[in-house]
Design a protein around this motif. Structure first.
Motif, short mmCIF file in Angstrom:
data_model
loop_
_atom_site.label_atom_id
_atom_site.label_comp_id
_atom_site.label_asym_id
_atom_site.label_seq_id
_atom_site.Cartn_x
_atom_site.Cartn_y
_atom_site.Cartn_z
N SER A 60 0.82 -1.20 0.00
CA SER A 60 0.00 0.00 0.00
C SER A 60 0.87 1.27 0.00
N THR A 61 1.88 1.30 0.83
CA THR A 61 2.77 2.46 0.91
C THR A 61 3.55 2.64 -0.39
N LEU A 62 4.04 1.56 -0.95
CA LEU A 62 4.79 1.65 -2.21
C LEU A 62 3.90 2.12 -3.35
N ARG A 63 2.65 1.71 -3.33
CA ARG A 63 1.72 2.20 -4.35
C ARG A 63 1.46 3.70 -4.19
N LEU A 64 1.40 4.16 -2.95
CA LEU A 64 1.24 5.60 -2.72
C LEU A 64 2.43 6.39 -3.27
N ILE A 65 3.61 5.85 -3.09
CA ILE A 65 4.82 6.49 -3.63
C ILE A 65 4.73 6.54 -5.15
N ASN A 66 4.36 5.42 -5.76
CA ASN A 66 4.24 5.36 -7.22
C ASN A 66 3.22 6.38 -7.74
N VAL A 67 2.09 6.48 -7.07
CA VAL A 67 1.05 7.42 -7.48
C VAL A 67 1.56 8.86 -7.37
N ALA A 68 2.29 9.17 -6.30
CA ALA A 68 2.82 10.52 -6.13
C ALA A 68 3.80 10.86 -7.25
N ILE A 69 4.61 9.88 -7.65
CA ILE A 69 5.57 10.10 -8.74
C ILE A 69 4.83 10.31 -10.06
N ASP B 289 1.77 11.41 -10.41
CA ASP B 289 1.11 12.72 -10.33
C ASP B 289 2.08 13.84 -10.69
N LYS B 290 3.30 13.74 -10.20
CA LYS B 290 4.31 14.76 -10.51
C LYS B 290 4.62 14.76 -12.01
N SER B 291 4.68 13.57 -12.60
CA SER B 291 4.94 13.45 -14.03
C SER B 291 3.83 14.11 -14.84
N LEU B 292 2.58 13.86 -14.44
CA LEU B 292 1.44 14.47 -15.12
C LEU B 292 1.45 15.99 -14.96
N GLU B 293 1.80 16.44 -13.78
CA GLU B 293 1.88 17.88 -13.53
C GLU B 293 2.94 18.52 -14.43
N MET B 294 4.07 17.86 -14.58
CA MET B 294 5.15 18.39 -15.42
C MET B 294 4.72 18.43 -16.88
N ALA C 69 10.33 13.32 0.76
CA ALA C 69 10.51 14.14 1.96
C ALA C 69 9.18 14.72 2.42
N LYS C 70 8.37 15.18 1.44
CA LYS C 70 7.05 15.74 1.76
C LYS C 70 6.15 14.66 2.35
N MET C 71 6.18 13.46 1.77
CA MET C 71 5.36 12.37 2.28
C MET C 71 5.76 12.02 3.72
N THR C 72 7.05 12.02 3.97
CA THR C 72 7.55 11.71 5.31
C THR C 72 7.08 12.76 6.31
N LYS C 73 7.21 14.01 5.93
CA LYS C 73 6.80 15.11 6.81
C LYS C 73 5.30 15.05 7.11
N GLN C 74 4.49 14.74 6.09
CA GLN C 74 3.05 14.62 6.29
C GLN C 74 2.73 13.51 7.29
N ARG C 75 3.42 12.40 7.17
CA ARG C 75 3.15 11.27 8.05
C ARG C 75 3.63 11.54 9.47
N LEU D 77 8.93 4.52 7.79
CA LEU D 77 10.07 3.60 7.65
C LEU D 77 10.20 3.09 6.22
N ILE D 78 9.08 2.77 5.60
CA ILE D 78 9.11 2.27 4.22
C ILE D 78 9.56 3.38 3.27
N ILE D 79 9.02 4.58 3.43
CA ILE D 79 9.39 5.70 2.56
C ILE D 79 10.87 6.03 2.73
N SER D 80 11.36 5.99 3.96
CA SER D 80 12.75 6.38 4.22
C SER D 80 13.76 5.42 3.61
N GLU D 81 13.33 4.23 3.23
CA GLU D 81 14.23 3.29 2.54
C GLU D 81 14.75 3.88 1.23
#
Length: 154
Positions: free
Chosen positions: A24-33, A35-40, A59-65, A89-93
């Motif tokens: 679930s966390t890895l999918r959230l990371i993928n979606v955020a990436i 989203d950034k690609s679509l924004e660009m 870093a933003k995801m970590t701060k939010q959590r 912990l998963i994001i920080s990897e």
């Protein structure tokens, strides 16, 4: 190896391991990436999302959590706070090693000397250099006051 490749490999491994929380966390990371690609692309930028962009996203995801975990703890929801910490912990990897206190001061001093900063007016240029060289390795919310203090002493 690019961060996106590392995330995708970890995603595949989580599927094989049947680890739903990690997946679930890895999918959230993928979606955020993505989203950034679509924004660009929406802005007319045809380039791929860079590792620096991804580090900023992570870093933003970590701060939010971290903020969510704090709020959950204050509200007595320890279970939800623990879930947020597990996601951190998963994001920080995928984040580079964080600099310790002495390394942060050294980086600040180095950036000040490279930019030739002499007053608080140079703070933006120094921060830009630090962000370019230490993205994902420093909490810039913490660095700002330290840098300001150093420049005011000059």
């Amino acid at each position: 190896m690019a961060i996106t490749d590392r995330v995708n490999l970890a995603l595949k491994q989580a599927m094989k391991d049947k680890a739903p929380e990690r997946l679930s966390t890895l999918r959230l990371i993928n979606v955020a990436i993505k989203d950034k690609s679509l924004e660009m692309r929406g802005r007319g930028d045809a380039s791929d999302v860079s590792d620096a962009d991804i580090l900023a996203i992570l870093a933003k995801m970590t701060k939010q959590r971290q903020e969510s975990a704090r709020v959950y703890e204050e509200g007595g929801r320890i279970d939800l706070a623990e879930r947020e910490r597990n996601e951190i912990l998963i994001i920080s990897e995928f984040l580079p090693r964080q600099l310790d206190e002495s390394e942060i001061f050294s980086a600040i001093d180095n950036a000040i000397s490279q930019v030739g900063a002499v007053s608080i007016r140079d703070m933006g240029r120094v921060m830009s250099m630090l962000k370019a060289n230490y993205a994902g390795q420093i909490d810039f919310g913490r660095v700002g006051p330290l840098l300001k203090d150093r420049l005011c002493k000059n």
